[in-house]
Design a protein around this motif. Structure first.
Motif, short mmCIF file in Angstrom:
data_model
loop_
_atom_site.label_atom_id
_atom_site.label_comp_id
_atom_site.label_asym_id
_atom_site.label_seq_id
_atom_site.Cartn_x
_atom_site.Cartn_y
_atom_site.Cartn_z
N UNK A 320 48.09 59.35 42.24
CA UNK A 320 49.32 58.82 42.84
C UNK A 320 50.18 59.94 43.41
N UNK A 321 50.95 59.60 44.42
CA UNK A 321 52.05 60.46 44.84
C UNK A 321 53.03 60.57 43.68
N UNK A 322 53.50 61.76 43.39
CA UNK A 322 54.31 61.99 42.20
C UNK A 322 55.58 61.16 42.18
N UNK A 323 56.11 60.79 43.34
CA UNK A 323 57.35 60.00 43.39
C UNK A 323 57.12 58.50 43.55
N UNK A 324 55.85 58.09 43.56
CA UNK A 324 55.56 56.69 43.84
C UNK A 324 54.46 56.18 42.91
N UNK A 325 54.72 56.28 41.61
CA UNK A 325 53.76 55.82 40.62
C UNK A 325 54.29 54.62 39.85
N UNK A 326 54.00 53.39 40.28
CA UNK A 326 54.52 52.20 39.60
C UNK A 326 54.02 52.10 38.17
N UNK A 327 54.87 51.60 37.30
CA UNK A 327 54.55 51.46 35.88
C UNK A 327 54.41 49.99 35.51
N UNK A 328 53.54 49.71 34.56
CA UNK A 328 53.43 48.36 34.03
C UNK A 328 54.73 47.95 33.36
N UNK A 329 55.07 46.68 33.49
CA UNK A 329 56.26 46.09 32.88
C UNK A 329 57.57 46.70 33.37
N UNK A 330 57.54 47.28 34.56
CA UNK A 330 58.75 47.85 35.15
C UNK A 330 59.13 47.14 36.44
N UNK A 331 58.62 45.92 36.63
CA UNK A 331 59.04 45.11 37.76
C UNK A 331 58.12 45.14 38.94
N UNK A 332 58.36 44.24 39.90
CA UNK A 332 57.53 44.18 41.12
C UNK A 332 57.65 45.45 41.94
N UNK A 333 56.63 45.67 42.77
CA UNK A 333 56.50 46.90 43.54
C UNK A 333 56.60 46.59 45.02
N UNK A 334 57.48 47.29 45.73
CA UNK A 334 57.52 47.23 47.20
C UNK A 334 56.45 48.19 47.72
N UNK A 335 55.57 47.69 48.58
CA UNK A 335 54.45 48.48 49.07
C UNK A 335 54.74 48.93 50.51
N UNK A 336 54.65 50.22 50.75
CA UNK A 336 55.03 50.80 52.03
C UNK A 336 53.89 51.65 52.58
N UNK A 337 53.63 51.54 53.87
CA UNK A 337 52.64 52.41 54.52
C UNK A 337 53.05 52.64 55.96
N UNK A 338 53.13 53.90 56.36
CA UNK A 338 53.59 54.25 57.70
C UNK A 338 52.67 53.76 58.79
N UNK A 339 51.40 53.51 58.44
CA UNK A 339 50.40 53.08 59.43
C UNK A 339 50.18 51.57 59.42
N UNK A 340 51.12 50.85 58.84
CA UNK A 340 51.12 49.38 58.86
C UNK A 340 49.95 48.75 58.13
#
Length: 429
Positions: A320-340
């Motif tokens: 994972x990118x160090x600033x974008x590592x979703x955790x279990x039980x920490x809520x829904x995740x917004x998914x982003x990608x610059x290349x659509x």
């Protein structure tokens, strides 16, 4: 609500071994909530405040609550997910006889993790098409109990196994059904005809064809010392289908809301019932036949694509990118990608963050490492098909595309709560 939702999901997963069964179970739950079936072959009479659903191919479904507010002024709120999961599909002429064993030829559907399919108690389910009294019919079947397995080769005969090896799908995946003295009597269609009789009391003249998948008979369960996790098959993406349905059933009749569950996402979505096909567009055109009104409504609408996100694995944090590592039980995740590869933009992400803040729901963000490839969802496909503003989200998951995946037991409640609020929001961005 937390325990009720988790138990409901576990039951839904157990009853939905294939996209056909998932769709049938969604229909059952919609029927219980007084949604009316619309047949694509008939003329539709749509009422404000009405609740309806449409299926296509028995494996995709769109559920609609027609709001009492005009869609040209309020737009539509759409949640999308998919009913299919990677698996092993039975080939059309599958009978194999090797070394005294009856095996089945199978092909891999989607991007499956293959190693976890070994040494499992497997069953078979899906749709069978047959003739009866000169009529062609189709019926869902499910053998339920374990009837097949794919044994591993012992470590003594494969000393390199723990160093990793390439699994040959043609040679190493055919499951064993039984021991047989010779090839005489190996008739898979006869086995299906017998199952139609035992499960449905139907006597088929001829089994013509089928779409059948193998699945793990071990049911989903709450696991962990404190039951922090849900382990089960097909969490990607039946978890989102179930969450979207629960949110739709909880919403008021004011706004026009849709739940869209497509088949074939795992193999590219290009089909008559997939997201890259005409199903959703044709449905909207029939629901709202005035083209100008529909286009105006779409410009005021928002589509949320809900598909599982990759959680930060404690054994593989460098994936994972160090600033974008979703955790279990920490809520829904917004998914982003610059290349659509995901369709999220700043406005749709900002709206979702605002919604989570208002509902006191934790929210996370995921983007893949810059030196790794990125998967995709039905989000960009639907945005391209309709020209609708779109957001990609999902619940964090381990072992995605394995025969058994893992999610947080608290996250389902978070997702249902925020999707319920989305369906009810009077103003979209």
């Amino acid at each position: 609500m937390h325990e009720e939702l988790n138990q409901g999901l576990i039951e839904f997963l157990k009853a939905s071994p294939t996209p056909f069964h998932a769709t049938a179970n969604l229909v059952r739950l919609l029927h219980a909530a007084n949604f009316k079936r619309l047949d694509e072959r008939d003329t539709w009479n749509i009422d404000a405040g009405g609740r309806y659903y449409i299926t296509r191919n028995d494996s995709s479904i769109i559920a609609i609550q027609v709001g009492t507010q005009p869609i040209t002024e309020r737009g539509m709120r759409l949640v999308g997910a998919h009913t299919d999961s990677p698996c092993l599909r039975v080939k059309p002429q599958p009978e194999l006889q090797n070394q005294g064993f009856w095996q089945l030829g199978v092909e891999v559907y989607g991007g499956a993790l293959l190693a976890p399919w070994f040494d499992r108690d497997l069953s078979i389910a899906g749709r069978v098409t047959f003739s009866r009294d000169s009529r062609i019919e189709s019926q869902l079947i499910d053998f339920h109990h374990p009837i097949a397995t794919i044994p591993n080769l012992a470590i003594h005969l494969n000393r390199e196994a723990n160093k990793g090896w390439a699994i040959n799908a043609q040679n190493e995946l055919p499951p064993i059904l039984a021991q047989v003295p010779n090839q005489d009597g190996l008739d898979f269609r006869a086995l299906l005809a017998d199952q139609l009789g035992r499960e449905h009391g139907l006597i088929a003249d001829v089994v013509l064809d089928y779409e059948l998948s193998l699945y793990d008979t071990q049911p989903a369960a709450l696991i962990g010392l404190n039951q922090d996790f849900i382990a089960g098959a097909r969490l990607d993406n039946l978890l989102s289908c179930y969450a979207g349905l629960q949110a739709l059933l909880r919403t008021s009749p004011l706004e026009t809301c849709l739940l869209v569950c497509h088949d074939h996402e795992e193999i590219g979505s290009t089909s008559a019932c997939g997201a890259d096909g005409p199903f959703l567009r044709q449905t909207l055109q029939r629901l709202f036949p005035k083209e100008d009104s529909l286009l105006r409504a779409i410009s005021r609408s928002l589509f949320i694509s809900a598909d599982n996100a990759h959680a930060l694995h404690p054994n593989y944090p460098d994936k994972h990118d160090a600033n974008h590592g979703p955790k279990l039980n920490a809520g829904p995740v917004i998914k982003v990608n610059a290349n659509q590869r995901y369709a999220t933009n700043s406005e749709t992400a900002g709206f979702f963050r605002h919604l989570c803040l208002a509902e006191e729901i934790p929210v996370q963000c995921f983007t893949t490492r810059s030196d790794m490839g990125c998967g995709s969802t039905i989000g960009p496909i639907t945005a391209g098909q309709l020209g609708i503003r779109t957001l990609d989200i999902g619940l964090p998951t381990f072992a995605m595309h394995s025969i058994r995946e893992l999610a947080g037991s608290h996250d389902l409640t978070h997702l249902v709560k925020v999707l319920t609020a989305f369906y009810a929001t009077p103003e979209l961005p």
